[in-house]
Design a protein around this motif. Sequence first.
Motif, PDB file in Angstrom:
ATOM      1  N   PRO A  43      11.090 -31.662  10.709  1.00 42.38           N
ATOM      2  CA  PRO A  43      11.530 -32.539  11.780  1.00 42.38           C
ATOM      3  C   PRO A  43      13.028 -32.460  12.058  1.00 42.38           C
ATOM      4  N   THR A  44      13.767 -31.647  11.305  1.00 43.86           N
ATOM      5  CA  THR A  44      15.224 -31.646  11.459  1.00 43.86           C
ATOM      6  C   THR A  44      15.688 -30.814  12.633  1.00 43.86           C
ATOM      7  N   GLY A  45      14.982 -29.788  12.980  1.00 43.54           N
ATOM      8  CA  GLY A  45      15.413 -28.900  14.043  1.00 43.54           C
ATOM      9  C   GLY A  45      16.374 -27.837  13.551  1.00 43.54           C
ATOM     10  N   LEU A  46      16.599 -27.761  12.244  1.00 42.79           N
ATOM     11  CA  LEU A  46      17.474 -26.759  11.666  1.00 42.79           C
ATOM     12  C   LEU A  46      16.676 -25.497  11.365  1.00 42.79           C
ATOM     13  N   THR A  47      17.382 -24.381  11.324  1.00 42.59           N
ATOM     14  CA  THR A  47      16.734 -23.168  10.847  1.00 42.59           C
ATOM     15  C   THR A  47      16.709 -23.223   9.329  1.00 42.59           C
ATOM     16  N   LEU A  48      15.966 -22.340   8.725  1.00 41.81           N
ATOM     17  CA  LEU A  48      15.873 -22.335   7.268  1.00 41.81           C
ATOM     18  C   LEU A  48      17.237 -22.062   6.633  1.00 41.81           C
ATOM     19  N   GLU A  49      18.012 -21.163   7.218  1.00 40.18           N
ATOM     20  CA  GLU A  49      19.351 -20.869   6.690  1.00 40.18           C
ATOM     21  C   GLU A  49      20.263 -22.076   6.813  1.00 40.18           C
ATOM     22  N   GLU A  50      20.198 -22.788   7.953  1.00 43.42           N
ATOM     23  CA  GLU A  50      21.015 -23.988   8.136  1.00 43.42           C
ATOM     24  C   GLU A  50      20.606 -25.073   7.142  1.00 43.42           C
ATOM     25  N   ALA A  51      19.320 -25.230   6.919  1.00 47.02           N
ATOM     26  CA  ALA A  51      18.848 -26.230   5.974  1.00 47.02           C
ATOM     27  C   ALA A  51      19.307 -25.907   4.555  1.00 47.02           C
TER      28      ALA A  51
END
Length: 50
Positions: free
Chosen positions: A9-17
């Motif tokens: 639900p964050t809208g981040l990519t896996l790298e950003e997360a």
Amino acid sequence: MADSDKVWPTGLTLEEAEEVHSYLIDGTRVFGVIAAIAHVLVAVTTPWLG
């Protein structure tokens, strides 16, 4: 259209997360060290703790 690289639900990519997670872990470690130092200083400087 939904971006397939974004994670719900964050809208981040896996790298950003993973980057946000590493900052969270580093912050927790710094907080733990500061808290440990504060507890030691209180134990040393407070006579009623022994």
